[in-house]
Design a protein around this motif. Structure first.
Motif, PDB file in Angstrom:
ATOM      1  N   ARG A   1       1.451  -6.507 -10.945  1.00 46.20           N
ATOM      2  CA  ARG A   1       2.548  -6.670  -9.816  1.00 46.20           C
ATOM      3  C   ARG A   1       3.997  -6.434  -9.471  1.00 46.20           C
ATOM      4  O   ARG A   1       4.867  -6.109  -9.453  1.00 46.20           O
ATOM      5  CB  ARG A   1       3.213  -8.091 -10.306  1.00 46.20           C
ATOM      6  CG  ARG A   1       2.363  -9.254 -10.548  1.00 46.20           C
ATOM      7  CD  ARG A   1       3.150  -9.827 -10.970  1.00 46.20           C
ATOM      8  NE  ARG A   1       3.301 -10.743 -12.443  1.00 46.20           N
ATOM      9  CZ  ARG A   1       2.643 -11.647 -13.148  1.00 46.20           C
ATOM     10  NH1 ARG A   1       2.237 -12.574 -12.124  1.00 46.20           N
ATOM     11  NH2 ARG A   1       3.447 -12.288 -14.019  1.00 46.20           N
ATOM     12  N   GLY A   2       3.613  -4.633  -9.756  1.00 44.62           N
ATOM     13  CA  GLY A   2       4.368  -3.157  -9.394  1.00 44.62           C
ATOM     14  C   GLY A   2       4.864  -3.261  -7.260  1.00 44.62           C
ATOM     15  O   GLY A   2       5.958  -3.899  -7.140  1.00 44.62           O
ATOM     16  N   CYS A   3       3.665  -3.791  -7.104  1.00 45.56           N
ATOM     17  CA  CYS A   3       3.518  -3.702  -5.742  1.00 45.56           C
ATOM     18  C   CYS A   3       4.777  -5.030  -5.353  1.00 45.56           C
ATOM     19  O   CYS A   3       5.638  -5.117  -4.320  1.00 45.56           O
ATOM     20  CB  CYS A   3       1.677  -4.473  -4.983  1.00 45.56           C
ATOM     21  SG  CYS A   3       1.245  -4.606  -5.686  1.00 45.56           S
TER      22      CYS A   3
ATOM     23  N   CYS B   1       2.270   1.520  -6.591  1.00 43.80           N
ATOM     24  CA  CYS B   1       0.837   0.937  -7.633  1.00 43.80           C
ATOM     25  C   CYS B   1       1.093   2.443  -8.076  1.00 43.80           C
ATOM     26  O   CYS B   1       0.442   3.181  -7.592  1.00 43.80           O
ATOM     27  CB  CYS B   1       0.413   0.891  -6.762  1.00 43.80           C
ATOM     28  SG  CYS B   1      -1.324   0.642  -7.495  1.00 43.80           S
ATOM     29  N   PRO B   2       0.441   2.544  -9.389  1.00 42.89           N
ATOM     30  CA  PRO B   2       0.813   3.282 -10.177  1.00 42.89           C
ATOM     31  C   PRO B   2      -0.652   4.108 -10.107  1.00 42.89           C
ATOM     32  O   PRO B   2      -0.327   4.948 -11.588  1.00 42.89           O
ATOM     33  CB  PRO B   2       1.235   2.851 -11.399  1.00 42.89           C
ATOM     34  CG  PRO B   2       1.465   1.409 -11.630  1.00 42.89           C
ATOM     35  CD  PRO B   2       0.729   0.398  -9.833  1.00 42.89           C
ATOM     36  N   THR B   3      -1.822   2.731  -9.736  1.00 45.31           N
ATOM     37  CA  THR B   3      -3.495   3.131 -10.286  1.00 45.31           C
ATOM     38  C   THR B   3      -3.771   3.812  -9.006  1.00 45.31           C
ATOM     39  O   THR B   3      -5.445   4.324  -8.978  1.00 45.31           O
ATOM     40  CB  THR B   3      -3.983   2.056 -11.070  1.00 45.31           C
ATOM     41  OG1 THR B   3      -3.780   1.246  -9.630  1.00 45.31           O
ATOM     42  CG2 THR B   3      -3.377   0.917 -11.757  1.00 45.31           C
TER      43      THR B   3
ATOM     44  N   PRO C   1      -4.398  -8.592  -4.627  1.00 46.46           N
ATOM     45  CA  PRO C   1      -2.626  -8.051  -4.327  1.00 46.46           C
ATOM     46  C   PRO C   1      -2.790  -8.100  -2.945  1.00 46.46           C
ATOM     47  O   PRO C   1      -3.618  -7.361  -2.166  1.00 46.46           O
ATOM     48  CB  PRO C   1      -2.565  -6.742  -4.583  1.00 46.46           C
ATOM     49  CG  PRO C   1      -4.104  -6.206  -4.873  1.00 46.46           C
ATOM     50  CD  PRO C   1      -5.268  -6.855  -5.126  1.00 46.46           C
TER      51      PRO C   1
ATOM     52  N   ARG D   1      -9.546  -0.654  -9.306  1.00 48.92           N
ATOM     53  CA  ARG D   1      -8.383  -0.025  -9.446  1.00 48.92           C
ATOM     54  C   ARG D   1      -6.700  -0.660 -10.168  1.00 48.92           C
ATOM     55  O   ARG D   1      -6.196  -0.444 -10.533  1.00 48.92           O
ATOM     56  CB  ARG D   1      -7.781   1.528  -9.350  1.00 48.92           C
ATOM     57  CG  ARG D   1      -8.756   2.028  -9.035  1.00 48.92           C
ATOM     58  CD  ARG D   1      -8.528   3.221  -7.999  1.00 48.92           C
ATOM     59  NE  ARG D   1      -9.316   4.533  -8.458  1.00 48.92           N
ATOM     60  CZ  ARG D   1      -9.077   6.054  -7.890  1.00 48.92           C
ATOM     61  NH1 ARG D   1      -8.444   6.010  -8.199  1.00 48.92           N
ATOM     62  NH2 ARG D   1      -9.935   6.732  -8.276  1.00 48.92           N
ATOM     63  N   CYS D   2      -7.311  -2.214  -9.434  1.00 48.61           N
ATOM     64  CA  CYS D   2      -5.474  -3.030  -9.631  1.00 48.61           C
ATOM     65  C   CYS D   2      -6.259  -3.741 -10.861  1.00 48.61           C
ATOM     66  O   CYS D   2      -6.958  -3.937 -11.749  1.00 48.61           O
ATOM     67  CB  CYS D   2      -5.944  -4.082  -8.860  1.00 48.61           C
ATOM     68  SG  CYS D   2      -4.518  -5.672  -9.066  1.00 48.61           S
ATOM     69  N   THR D   3      -4.550  -3.456 -11.751  1.00 46.25           N
ATOM     70  CA  THR D   3      -4.620  -3.863 -13.375  1.00 46.25           C
ATOM     71  C   THR D   3      -3.738  -4.811 -13.151  1.00 46.25           C
ATOM     72  O   THR D   3      -3.301  -5.707 -14.275  1.00 46.25           O
ATOM     73  CB  THR D   3      -4.043  -3.033 -14.176  1.00 46.25           C
ATOM     74  OG1 THR D   3      -2.365  -2.326 -14.200  1.00 46.25           O
ATOM     75  CG2 THR D   3      -4.725  -1.360 -14.326  1.00 46.25           C
ATOM     76  N   ALA D   4      -3.053  -5.880 -12.443  1.00 44.45           N
ATOM     77  CA  ALA D   4      -2.563  -7.297 -11.757  1.00 44.45           C
ATOM     78  C   ALA D   4      -1.110  -6.793 -12.484  1.00 44.45           C
ATOM     79  O   ALA D   4      -0.311  -8.194 -12.957  1.00 44.45           O
ATOM     80  CB  ALA D   4      -3.203  -7.699 -12.247  1.00 44.45           C
TER      81      ALA D   4
ATOM     82  N   ALA E   1      -5.129   1.702  -6.780  1.00 47.77           N
ATOM     83  CA  ALA E   1      -5.494   0.540  -6.058  1.00 47.77           C
ATOM     84  C   ALA E   1      -4.911   0.406  -4.160  1.00 47.77           C
ATOM     85  O   ALA E   1      -5.760   1.375  -4.142  1.00 47.77           O
ATOM     86  CB  ALA E   1      -5.335  -0.345  -6.665  1.00 47.77           C
ATOM     87  N   MET E   2      -3.836   0.984  -4.275  1.00 47.29           N
ATOM     88  CA  MET E   2      -3.251   1.010  -2.763  1.00 47.29           C
ATOM     89  C   MET E   2      -3.234   2.386  -2.818  1.00 47.29           C
ATOM     90  O   MET E   2      -2.709   3.185  -2.591  1.00 47.29           O
ATOM     91  CB  MET E   2      -1.520   0.320  -3.422  1.00 47.29           C
ATOM     92  CG  MET E   2      -1.353  -0.821  -3.843  1.00 47.29           C
ATOM     93  SD  MET E   2      -1.771  -2.580  -2.628  1.00 47.29           S
ATOM     94  CE  MET E   2      -1.027  -1.848  -1.165  1.00 47.29           C
TER      95      MET E   2
HETATM   96 FE1  SF4 Z   1      -2.520  -4.071  -8.629  1.00 43.38          FE
HETATM   97 FE2  SF4 Z   1      -1.468  -1.498  -7.874  1.00 43.38          FE
HETATM   98 FE3  SF4 Z   1      -0.361  -4.459  -7.144  1.00 43.38          FE
HETATM   99 FE4  SF4 Z   1      -0.010  -2.889 -10.009  1.00 43.38          FE
HETATM  100  S1  SF4 Z   1       1.243  -2.342  -8.364  1.00 43.38           S
HETATM  101  S2  SF4 Z   1      -0.632  -5.156  -9.355  1.00 43.38           S
HETATM  102  S3  SF4 Z   1      -2.812  -1.346  -9.411  1.00 43.38           S
HETATM  103  S4  SF4 Z   1      -2.309  -3.030  -6.497  1.00 43.38           S
END
Ligand code: SF4
Ligand code: SF4
Ligand code: SF4
Length: 238
Positions: A16-18, A158-160, A72, A11-14, A162-163
């Protein structure tokens, strides 16, 4: 039982919010960055970067990009942390293992530890040292937030989906559920080092395709826990 993260790499789209949220919450300065031919920025973890979204292009034999993998990265908060085992020989208060959450916390007293030994003890190559103060630093599980019932800031941001973060039992259950789903699309999907860590990754490809330290070395002997070492040392002779 304590807490755990579940990080679903499918689910990570990179975005970089995290990574950015981690810096802001900990009031860590920006890195001086250089263009080094990758979107991954900065290039590595450091004493002021606890969370880094690693990016890896998977290319075929003809040099065509087949896939782009996002990872991440952060400290795994090992269940039996080898960094602490190494540190305890010098100062048992330098690295703290929080009994409630299981968070592994580096204190200012890490400045008196032999840095290379601590870094080498970590099977995930996480600890980094401030060259000026000599303090060793890494992700602290946002312990100040977690102790107040809040999510770690990287998870909250994290918006998706993934976290994820919660009681370890719940995260293990969620990880297994998502793995079963992911396997239908990605036959090589796996959960990294599930029994050893509090940061459980769901990899859609072989972990080493993401990063060489994505999972602990297969050379298990090198990273035996203290308990295992003692058991081995005192095993009856055959
Ligand atoms: Fe990936 Fe979520 Fe980090 Fe964005 S915030 S880079 S989707 S883990
Ligand atoms: Fe320590 Fe490394 Fe485990 Fe983090 S990942 S707890 S730094 S051994
Ligand atoms: Fe950074 Fe907190 Fe996430 Fe660790 S848990 S990577 S310190 S935001």
């Amino acid at each position: 039982e304590g807490k755990a993260f579940f990080i679903d790499l499918t689910r990570c789209t990179a975005c970089r919010g995290c990574q950015i949220a981690c810096k802001e919450w900990h009031k860590l300065p920006a890195e001086e960055t250089k263009n080094w031919g990758s979107h991954q920025n900065p290039k590595d973890l450091s004493y002021i970067t606890y969370k880094l979204v690693r990016m890896k292009e998977v290319v075929d034999k003809k040099g065509h990009i087949q896939n782009w993998l996002f990872f991440p990265e952060q400290c795994r908060h090992c269940l039996e942390p080898p960094c602490k085992m190494a540190a305890d020989d010098y100062d048992p208060e330098a690295i703290i293992h929080d009994p409630l959450t299981g968070a592994v916390i580096f204190t200012e007293k890490t400045k008196n530890l032999p840095f290379n030994e601590i870094r080498e003890a970590c099977p995930y190559n996480i600890p980094r040292q401030d060259p000026k103060t000599k303090i060793i630093a890494k992700c602290d599980m946002c312990i100040d937030r977690v102790q107040n019932g809040l999510l770690p800031i990287c998870v909250k941001t994290c918006p998706t989906g993934a976290m994820n973060f919660g009681d370890r039992k719940e995260m293990v259950a969620l990880a297994k559920k998502r793995l079963a789903k992911a396997k239908k699309i990605y036959p090589h999907a796996s959960l990294g080092d599930l029994g050893d860590v509090r940061v459980i990754y769901l990899f859609q490809e072989k972990p080493n395709n993401y990063y060489e330290f994505a999972v602990a070395s297969l050379d298990k002997n090198k990273y035996l826990s203290r308990k295992e070492l003692l058991a081995k040392a005192f095993a009856p002779l055959k």
